[in-house]
Design a protein around this motif. Structure first.
Motif, PDB file in Angstrom:
ATOM      1  N   ARG A  18      11.019 -16.376  -1.670  1.00 33.15           N
ATOM      2  CA  ARG A  18      10.135 -16.479  -2.835  1.00 33.15           C
ATOM      3  C   ARG A  18       9.299 -15.212  -2.929  1.00 33.15           C
ATOM      4  O   ARG A  18       8.997 -14.580  -1.920  1.00 33.15           O
ATOM      5  N   ARG A  19       8.942 -14.909  -4.145  1.00 32.82           N
ATOM      6  CA  ARG A  19       8.040 -13.786  -4.363  1.00 32.82           C
ATOM      7  C   ARG A  19       6.606 -14.265  -4.133  1.00 32.82           C
ATOM      8  O   ARG A  19       6.238 -15.372  -4.539  1.00 32.82           O
ATOM      9  N   ILE A  20       5.824 -13.442  -3.483  1.00 33.35           N
ATOM     10  CA  ILE A  20       4.418 -13.746  -3.257  1.00 33.35           C
ATOM     11  C   ILE A  20       3.663 -13.255  -4.494  1.00 33.35           C
ATOM     12  O   ILE A  20       3.308 -12.083  -4.615  1.00 33.35           O
ATOM     13  N   GLU A  21       3.496 -14.163  -5.439  1.00 36.69           N
ATOM     14  CA  GLU A  21       2.888 -13.815  -6.731  1.00 36.69           C
ATOM     15  C   GLU A  21       1.439 -13.360  -6.595  1.00 36.69           C
ATOM     16  O   GLU A  21       0.930 -12.637  -7.447  1.00 36.69           O
ATOM     17  N   ALA A  22       0.788 -13.765  -5.508  1.00 37.91           N
ATOM     18  CA  ALA A  22      -0.608 -13.363  -5.302  1.00 37.91           C
ATOM     19  C   ALA A  22      -0.742 -11.861  -5.067  1.00 37.91           C
ATOM     20  O   ALA A  22      -1.826 -11.305  -5.229  1.00 37.91           O
ATOM     21  N   TRP A  23       0.363 -11.189  -4.665  1.00 32.64           N
ATOM     22  CA  TRP A  23       0.321  -9.730  -4.524  1.00 32.64           C
ATOM     23  C   TRP A  23       0.531  -9.144  -5.921  1.00 32.64           C
ATOM     24  O   TRP A  23       1.632  -8.953  -6.390  1.00 32.64           O
ATOM     25  N   ASP A  24      -0.594  -8.922  -6.585  1.00 29.09           N
ATOM     26  CA  ASP A  24      -0.576  -8.419  -7.956  1.00 29.09           C
ATOM     27  C   ASP A  24      -1.613  -7.303  -8.078  1.00 29.09           C
ATOM     28  O   ASP A  24      -2.210  -6.885  -7.083  1.00 29.09           O
ATOM     29  N   ARG A  25      -1.829  -6.845  -9.279  1.00 33.60           N
ATOM     30  CA  ARG A  25      -2.772  -5.745  -9.494  1.00 33.60           C
ATOM     31  C   ARG A  25      -4.169  -6.106  -8.988  1.00 33.60           C
ATOM     32  O   ARG A  25      -4.836  -5.272  -8.372  1.00 33.60           O
ATOM     33  N   ASN A  26      -4.612  -7.331  -9.211  1.00 28.45           N
ATOM     34  CA  ASN A  26      -5.937  -7.740  -8.733  1.00 28.45           C
ATOM     35  C   ASN A  26      -6.030  -7.684  -7.209  1.00 28.45           C
ATOM     36  O   ASN A  26      -7.050  -7.261  -6.665  1.00 28.45           O
ATOM     37  N   SER A  27      -4.974  -8.102  -6.523  1.00 28.46           N
ATOM     38  CA  SER A  27      -4.973  -8.037  -5.056  1.00 28.46           C
ATOM     39  C   SER A  27      -4.922  -6.594  -4.577  1.00 28.46           C
ATOM     40  O   SER A  27      -5.557  -6.242  -3.573  1.00 28.46           O
ATOM     41  N   MET A  28      -4.172  -5.754  -5.273  1.00 28.76           N
ATOM     42  CA  MET A  28      -4.136  -4.339  -4.906  1.00 28.76           C
ATOM     43  C   MET A  28      -5.520  -3.710  -5.055  1.00 28.76           C
ATOM     44  O   MET A  28      -5.967  -2.961  -4.181  1.00 28.76           O
ATOM     45  N   ILE A  29      -6.195  -4.028  -6.153  1.00 23.63           N
ATOM     46  CA  ILE A  29      -7.548  -3.498  -6.377  1.00 23.63           C
ATOM     47  C   ILE A  29      -8.494  -4.008  -5.294  1.00 23.63           C
ATOM     48  O   ILE A  29      -9.273  -3.239  -4.722  1.00 23.63           O
ATOM     49  N   ALA A  30      -8.427  -5.289  -4.981  1.00 19.90           N
ATOM     50  CA  ALA A  30      -9.294  -5.862  -3.948  1.00 19.90           C
ATOM     51  C   ALA A  30      -9.024  -5.224  -2.588  1.00 19.90           C
ATOM     52  O   ALA A  30      -9.956  -4.949  -1.819  1.00 19.90           O
ATOM     53  N   PHE A  31      -7.760  -4.963  -2.269  1.00 20.86           N
ATOM     54  CA  PHE A  31      -7.400  -4.296  -1.018  1.00 20.86           C
ATOM     55  C   PHE A  31      -8.022  -2.898  -0.977  1.00 20.86           C
ATOM     56  O   PHE A  31      -8.630  -2.513   0.027  1.00 20.86           O
ATOM     57  N   CYS A  32      -7.872  -2.159  -2.060  1.00 23.85           N
ATOM     58  CA  CYS A  32      -8.442  -0.810  -2.134  1.00 23.85           C
ATOM     59  C   CYS A  32      -9.960  -0.845  -1.979  1.00 23.85           C
ATOM     60  O   CYS A  32     -10.546  -0.006  -1.279  1.00 23.85           O
ATOM     61  N   GLN A  33     -10.601  -1.813  -2.611  1.00 25.22           N
ATOM     62  CA  GLN A  33     -12.054  -1.930  -2.503  1.00 25.22           C
ATOM     63  C   GLN A  33     -12.485  -2.251  -1.074  1.00 25.22           C
ATOM     64  O   GLN A  33     -13.471  -1.691  -0.577  1.00 25.22           O
ATOM     65  N   GLU A  86     -11.325   7.266  -2.789  1.00 26.07           N
ATOM     66  CA  GLU A  86     -11.864   6.671  -4.017  1.00 26.07           C
ATOM     67  C   GLU A  86     -11.000   7.007  -5.230  1.00 26.07           C
ATOM     68  O   GLU A  86     -10.808   6.166  -6.103  1.00 26.07           O
ATOM     69  N   ALA A  87     -10.446   8.210  -5.282  1.00 28.64           N
ATOM     70  CA  ALA A  87      -9.563   8.579  -6.400  1.00 28.64           C
ATOM     71  C   ALA A  87      -8.316   7.702  -6.400  1.00 28.64           C
ATOM     72  O   ALA A  87      -7.899   7.191  -7.446  1.00 28.64           O
ATOM     73  N   ASP A  88      -7.724   7.507  -5.228  1.00 28.45           N
ATOM     74  CA  ASP A  88      -6.532   6.667  -5.148  1.00 28.45           C
ATOM     75  C   ASP A  88      -6.868   5.194  -5.360  1.00 28.45           C
ATOM     76  O   ASP A  88      -6.065   4.448  -5.906  1.00 28.45           O
ATOM     77  N   ALA A  89      -8.057   4.775  -4.951  1.00 32.85           N
ATOM     78  CA  ALA A  89      -8.473   3.388  -5.175  1.00 32.85           C
ATOM     79  C   ALA A  89      -8.565   3.084  -6.661  1.00 32.85           C
ATOM     80  O   ALA A  89      -8.193   1.998  -7.102  1.00 32.85           O
ATOM     81  N   HIS A  90      -9.014   4.054  -7.447  1.00 34.17           N
ATOM     82  CA  HIS A  90      -9.101   3.845  -8.904  1.00 34.17           C
ATOM     83  C   HIS A  90      -7.720   3.701  -9.531  1.00 34.17           C
ATOM     84  O   HIS A  90      -7.583   3.087 -10.580  1.00 34.17           O
ATOM     85  N   ARG A  91      -6.707   4.259  -8.885  1.00 30.54           N
ATOM     86  CA  ARG A  91      -5.332   4.123  -9.384  1.00 30.54           C
ATOM     87  C   ARG A  91      -4.630   2.920  -8.763  1.00 30.54           C
ATOM     88  O   ARG A  91      -3.454   2.696  -9.012  1.00 30.54           O
ATOM     89  N   SER A  92      -5.336   2.175  -7.928  1.00 28.85           N
ATOM     90  CA  SER A  92      -4.778   1.029  -7.203  1.00 28.85           C
ATOM     91  C   SER A  92      -3.586   1.442  -6.346  1.00 28.85           C
ATOM     92  O   SER A  92      -2.623   0.697  -6.204  1.00 28.85           O
ATOM     93  N   ALA A  93      -3.646   2.640  -5.778  1.00 27.27           N
ATOM     94  CA  ALA A  93      -2.595   3.138  -4.890  1.00 27.27           C
ATOM     95  C   ALA A  93      -2.839   2.585  -3.491  1.00 27.27           C
ATOM     96  O   ALA A  93      -3.306   3.285  -2.587  1.00 27.27           O
TER      97      ALA A  93
END
Length: 173
Positions: A84-99, A123-130
């Motif tokens: 199954r795909r872990i749907e919780a790994w999304d843009r919001n989770s990426m942003i939260a991880f970066c933060q 911080e530059a990469d965090a803004h890109r959710s990298a």
């Protein structure tokens, strides 16, 4: 064995370029097989502690079959199939991880000029959710200031964040 696998969009292996068969309804994806030669071939996957090293667009729960061996920051088996795909790994989770990584590196940068120079890039990469880049920079910066053991502790904190945020738990499986 149940583990996790990060893939590029469309369930594609980021290095192999193999498109994985995805689950249909309640049925798992079909088995993918490969001879095991760690870092060269085999079905590569992650335990929770490995996740920060392999961040990518999609996260999947995978079932591994056959002898499973550890190779650095990954595990390898001769067969695997996506469950199954872990749907919780999304843009919001990426942003939260970066933060979360940014908060920890700011604490280190406040007491060390050596880490402060990394903060700008982070911080530059965090803004890109990298997320993969942010995780690497955070661990590297902390390692420069406090040593290799501290860098490993940062990666463990990242793995803990991902496990908690995404609800990854294989207890009882």
């Amino acid at each position: 064995m149940i583990a996790w696998k990060f893939l590029a969009p469309g369930a594609m292996g980021p290095f192999s370029r193999v498109t994985w068969p995805t689950p249909t309804g309640d049925a798992p994806g079909t088995w993918v097989e490969a001879q095991v030669h760690p870092c060269t071939s085999g079905i590569h996957a992650c335990e929770v502690s490995d996740l920060p090293y392999w961040l990518h667009a999609e996260l999947w729960e995978i079932e591994l079959d056959g002898p499973v061996s550890r190779a650095g920051h990954k595990i390898v088996a001769p067969r695997g199939r996506l469950l199954r795909r872990i749907e919780a790994w999304d843009r919001n989770s990426m942003i939260a991880f970066c933060q979360a990584c940014t908060v920890r590196i700011r604490e280190v940068a406040a007491r060390s000029e050596g880490a402060a120079e990394y903060l700008v890039d982070l911080e530059a990469d965090a803004h890109r959710s990298a997320a993969a880049t942010v995780g690497y920079i955070a661990a590297h910066a902390i390692g420069v200031v406090d040593g290799a053991e501290a860098a490993e502790c940062e990666r463990a904190a990242q793995a803990g964040f991902l496990s908690n945020r995404l609800g990854l738990d294989v207890a009882g499986r």
